[in-house]
Design a protein around this motif. Structure first.
Motif, short mmCIF file in Angstrom:
data_model
loop_
_atom_site.label_atom_id
_atom_site.label_comp_id
_atom_site.label_asym_id
_atom_site.label_seq_id
_atom_site.Cartn_x
_atom_site.Cartn_y
_atom_site.Cartn_z
N LYS A 1 27.79 8.88 73.97
CA LYS A 1 28.07 10.13 75.11
C LYS A 1 28.64 9.60 76.34
N ILE A 2 29.48 10.05 76.90
CA ILE A 2 30.18 9.61 78.25
C ILE A 2 29.80 10.45 79.26
N SER A 3 29.97 10.27 80.55
CA SER A 3 29.52 10.99 81.72
C SER A 3 30.43 12.10 81.71
N ASN A 4 29.68 13.18 82.11
CA ASN A 4 30.37 14.48 82.42
C ASN A 4 30.63 14.61 84.00
N ASN A 5 29.87 13.75 84.78
CA ASN A 5 30.01 14.01 86.45
C ASN A 5 31.06 12.88 87.09
N VAL A 6 32.00 12.24 86.14
CA VAL A 6 32.92 11.33 86.62
C VAL A 6 34.05 11.54 85.88
N ARG A 7 35.21 11.24 86.37
CA ARG A 7 36.57 11.45 85.74
C ARG A 7 37.76 10.72 86.42
N LEU A 8 38.76 10.53 85.66
CA LEU A 8 40.02 9.93 86.36
C LEU A 8 40.99 11.00 86.21
N LYS A 9 41.70 10.98 87.42
CA LYS A 9 42.66 12.03 87.50
C LYS A 9 44.19 11.11 87.94
N GLY A 10 45.24 11.75 87.33
CA GLY A 10 46.42 11.38 87.97
C GLY A 10 47.21 9.96 87.30
N GLY A 11 46.60 9.44 86.51
CA GLY A 11 47.09 8.12 85.84
C GLY A 11 48.25 8.61 84.78
N GLN B 1 25.57 -3.67 86.51
CA GLN B 1 24.85 -3.27 85.35
C GLN B 1 24.38 -1.88 85.40
N GLU B 2 24.71 -0.91 86.48
CA GLU B 2 24.47 0.38 86.51
C GLU B 2 25.01 1.13 85.29
N LYS B 3 24.40 2.24 84.96
CA LYS B 3 24.80 3.29 83.99
C LYS B 3 25.93 4.03 84.48
N SER B 4 25.82 4.29 85.69
CA SER B 4 26.67 5.50 86.26
C SER B 4 27.02 4.95 87.94
N ILE B 5 27.99 5.22 88.32
CA ILE B 5 28.44 4.97 89.81
C ILE B 5 27.52 5.92 90.85
N TRP B 6 26.78 6.79 90.23
CA TRP B 6 25.88 7.63 90.98
C TRP B 6 24.46 6.94 91.19
N ASN B 7 24.44 5.93 90.36
CA ASN B 7 23.18 4.92 90.61
C ASN B 7 23.53 3.70 91.57
N ARG C 1 42.61 8.34 89.44
CA ARG C 1 41.89 8.20 90.78
C ARG C 1 40.56 8.56 90.42
N VAL C 2 39.49 7.92 90.92
CA VAL C 2 38.20 8.08 90.57
C VAL C 2 37.70 9.45 91.11
N GLU C 3 37.04 10.51 90.29
CA GLU C 3 36.51 11.73 91.06
C GLU C 3 34.85 11.94 90.54
N VAL C 4 34.22 12.39 91.30
CA VAL C 4 32.91 12.43 91.18
C VAL C 4 32.46 13.83 91.28
N LEU C 5 31.57 14.30 90.53
CA LEU C 5 31.00 15.86 90.66
C LEU C 5 29.71 16.09 91.44
N LYS C 6 29.88 16.74 92.34
CA LYS C 6 28.53 17.07 93.10
C LYS C 6 28.24 18.54 93.51
N ASP C 7 27.26 19.24 93.20
CA ASP C 7 27.16 20.47 93.58
C ASP C 7 28.18 21.52 92.98
N ASN C 8 28.75 21.12 91.62
CA ASN C 8 29.52 21.77 90.87
C ASN C 8 31.12 21.84 91.47
N GLU C 9 31.17 20.82 92.35
CA GLU C 9 32.80 20.57 92.86
C GLU C 9 33.05 19.30 92.83
N TRP C 10 34.40 18.92 92.41
CA TRP C 10 34.66 17.55 92.23
C TRP C 10 35.41 16.98 93.44
#
Length: 766
Positions: free
Chosen positions: A320-330, A397-403, A337-346
């Motif tokens: 599985k891969i993260s569903n609250n981090v994505r890359l855009k514009g490459g 060593q974190e599993k997600s940037i959110w950690n 560009r690194v984008e993260v999801l918070k409160d249902n908005e990127w």
């Protein structure tokens, strides 16, 4: 007379010799060496020939400048210049803010805010290239400033100069402000996995095998004594894999006992957070020692690929891969560009203290390896919406940037010109080996040829669009598609091959043209060589996005008399029922709003058609540079259009720009049309065709949808943000818009809720 004749002969000989000698000398004198571009691991840096002149000369290739040292932010550091094949520093004698301004502009920043002396960011190593540098401030390069000359200095590294640049990038600046890995290039440059099973050799990506390091002109092994899973984790990350797996050592032991091994490295002690094996503590074999590994064997590594690369690997269980981090514009897979999801908005991540450790956490959670580059200064274009994170400090060593530890930010801390981006390590798939472009004037353009079986051939251009061209440029590693060419007659046709592919239809996201739909057997009406498909690729592209809030704030209804709509009818800006109206009596009901379209990409947005083919419209007195620039649609809950409008780009121009950006395009006097990076084009609510004709629409709840560049006529780095949607309530007299947002700004869950929204039950705006 004889004496005069001899004198003439001597004079003629002297003249000839005088002319001949400098020519010969000129042919044998070494020319000024151009500054070479340094290459990162895995390639060695070439050493250029020495320059005969000690003073700085304008060189044929642009001088490379970098910021380094510690501790520092991405926009500050010790200044280092790349000259004669090696990096060196600048002495702080006579240093000034004018010098700093020149250097910051070379690095892609708009200006300098200060400079430092006495090796504030640590002492450099190697050469001190320049001393007593005196710039006026307007020079394009520090090599144009006065100084003592290259390598002529009486300083020590205690006097290394540094700069602090204004944290604002020059719009469209191509070269990245890259934060590099701090590793010793001379230790280990390149690694590979050598598969031993015959079937594994043919399949890509190679996920398991004997670990080998590049050594001299060949490959050498690493002794596995003390080898840990942390070492494997680092190696897999370098090779583009997010995770590692256990390996059957007994199987390999039997094989390796029969092989002759050369051990270059005897001990590796990674912590698991390194982004390259060269950053780990290593113990190398002694030169005269026998290459043995008593009690051990060659290290064997097994890696787990991410979901994108798992189709051909035969693995049943997909990671599985993260569903609250994505890359855009490459332009390429695994960058953006690194984008993260918070409160249902990127939202985006600010680049303060952005480094390879944090970038690697993002790459791994998205199914790639470690980060190849951590990019700052909106290198992959500016995002829109909120900025959620600042000063991200991952350990690795974190599993997600959110950690990871990070700061919540305010609007004063960061702007979108500081959006962080990444380039990730990817598994080698060899996709670029089955496609090529030929016949073009430069390496970035040409007729597309693909390999089908053992045969190379051209592609039919029927139905060939920007989407297909995007896949070709991505597969070749040439960036974005600027143009999809359907007639290639003006390119070299001396070695044209037969047509081997037709009916190609891509979504635009594929990694290879072979992954797109295409005919099983070639069928092409225009099979001549001049109708073969072609592409023009580019490192940069534009990116248009609509200001959703502006639409929501400016909407209103107007009942406009028919006698004022003759021009609009001529340009097909009214619904079909207008043709049956009792002209010039009566009116049409129009839903009006303003559209402000920003270019947040890294290249100007320009019409595909040249000005020679623009169409003059006498009624409004302007040129149309694109047939359709924008679609305006009103849709009911099940997605059926109940009303529509369109906007031909009668005038693509820079209405206004961000501070420090100059306007380039205006429509007056048959001027150039386009939208500059960092500028926007405003279509006010009160101009013709800036509406949807809703005369025939019944009261109810609808969705307003606006799509920019709907036919993908002009290439962009990101088409997913070209659509804007609003919930719309119409009671027959008034209209309300709410929840206006760019198409990819919400989470999937929030978007589903938006689509199902039943509308407001009253006339109160929420």
């Amino acid at each position: 007379m004889m004496e005069k004749s001899r004198r003439r002969e001597k004079l003629a000989f002297s003249l000839l010799f005088g002319l001949w000698l400098p020519c010969c000398l000129a042919q044998t004198t070494p020319s000024n060496a151009a500054t070479r571009t340094p290459t990162r691991i895995p390639t060695r840096i070439p050493t250029p020939s020495p320059s005969p002149s000690p003073s700085p000369q304008p060189q044929t290739e642009r001088l490379m400048v970098r910021l380094t040292g510690y501790p520092r932010k991405h926009n500050e550091g010790r200044v280092e210049l790349f000259h004669k094949g090696e990096w060196g520093t600048i002495c702080d004698d006579d240093f000034s803010i004018a010098n700093a301004n020149v250097l910051c502009r070379q690095l892609g920043f708009v200006s300098a805010t200060g400079w430092t002396h006495s090796a504030k960011y640590g002492k450099g190593q190697g050469k001190i290239w320049l001393d007593n540098v005196q710039c006026n401030g307007g020079e394009k390069s520090v090599e144009s400033c006065k100084s003592r000359g290259w390598g002529n200095s009486d300083c020590t590294h205690d006097e290394d100069a540094g700069v602090v640049c204004k944290d604002e990038r020059i719009p469209g600046f191509v070269d990245s402000n890259v934060i590099d890995a701090q590793v010793d290039d001379n230790k280990i440059e390149e690694v590979r996995l050598r598969p031993v099973v015959a079937t594994a050799r043919k399949k890509l990506p190679i996920m398991e095998g004997v670990l080998e390091v590049k050594y001299k002109d060949g490959w050498a092994q690493i002794c596995d004594l003390g080898w840990t899973i942390k070492n494997t984790h680092v190696v897999c990350g370098m090779l583009g894999f997010p995770h590692e797996r256990k390996v059957n050592k007994n199987f390999y032991k039997l094989y390796l006992e029969r092989q002759k091994n050369h051990f270059h490295v005897h001990s590796v002690a990674c912590t698991g957070t390194e982004i390259h094996l060269a950053a780990c503590p290593l113990e190398f074999s002694k030169r005269n020692a026998t290459s043995t590994c008593e009690g051990g064997m060659a290290a064997v590594v097994s890696c787990m690929p991410g979901p994108l690369f798992i189709q051909s690997s035969g693995l049943k269980k997909k990671p599985k891969i993260s569903n609250n981090v994505r890359l855009k514009g490459g332009a390429r897979v695994g960058e953006g560009r690194v984008e993260v999801l918070k409160d249902n908005e990127w939202g985006t991540v600010c680049d303060d203290r952005w480094n390879l450790q944090s970038a690697s956490v993002v790459c791994r959670e998205l199914g790639f390896g470690t980060a190849k580059e951590a990019l700052t200064g909106a290198r992959m274009g500016q995002g829109i919406g909120p900025i959620y994170m600042n000063e991200v400090k991952c350990l690795g060593q974190e599993k997600s940037i959110w950690n990871c530890p990070f700061k919540n930010i305010t609007s004063d801390d960061c702007q979108h010109m500081e959006d962080a981006a990444v380039r990730c390590n990817l598994p080698y798939m060899g996709l670029e080996n089955s496609i090529r472009i030929v016949g073009g004037r430069v390496p970035y353009e040409g007729r597309v040829e693909v390999q089908v079986g053992s045969k190379w051939g051209t592609v039919c251009s029927t139905g060939w669009t920007t989407k297909e061209a995007m896949v070709v440029c991505r597969q070749l590693g040439l960036g974005y598609s600027m143009h999809a060419i359907t007639e290639t007659w003006y390119w070299d046709t001396s070695n044209v091959t037969d047509m081997v592919m037709s009916g190609v239809k891509c979504t635009g996201n594929e990694m290879s043209l072979s992954h797109c739909q295409h005919h099983k057997t070639v069928s092409c009406q225009k099979a001549a060589a001049k109708f073969a498909a072609g592409v023009i690729c580019s490192d940069t592209a534009s990116d248009l996005v609509l200001d959703a809030l502006q639409v929501q704030q400016t909407v209103y209804i107007e009942d406009r008399p028919l006698h004022m709509l003759y021009c609009a009818a001529e340009e097909d800006c009214l619904s079909k029922s207008a043709a049956q109206a009792n002209w010039p009596y009566g009116h049409r009901r129009l839903l009006r709003f303003s559209s402000q379209i920003h270019n947040i990409g890294r290249a100007d947005f320009k019409p595909k058609a040249g000005r020679h083919s623009w169409v003059w419209h006498a009624c409004h007195g302007h040129y149309h540079s694109m047939d359709i620039f924008t679609h305006y649609d009103l849709m009911n809950a099940n997605g059926t259009k109940v009303a529509e409008g369109h906007k031909a780009s009668f005038c693509l121009e820079d209405t206004d720009c961000h501070e420090g950006v100059s306007k380039r395009y205006e429509c007056a006097n048959f001027g150039n049309q386009g939208i500059t990076v960092g500028c926007w084009d405003l279509y006010r609510h009160d101009i013709d065709c800036q509406w949807i004709d809703i005369t025939d629409v019944k009261p109810g709840n609808y969705i307003l949808q606006i799509v920019i560049n709907p036919n993908h006529e002009v290439a962009e780095s990101d088409f997913t943000n070209n659509c804007m949607k609003c919930n719309c309530k119409y009671d027959g007299h008034r209209i309300w818009l709410h929840n206006c947002h760019i198409g990819d700004a919400f989470s999937e869950e929030a978007e589903r809720r938006f689509e199902k929204y039943p509308g407001q039950l009253n006339n109160q705006i929420p």
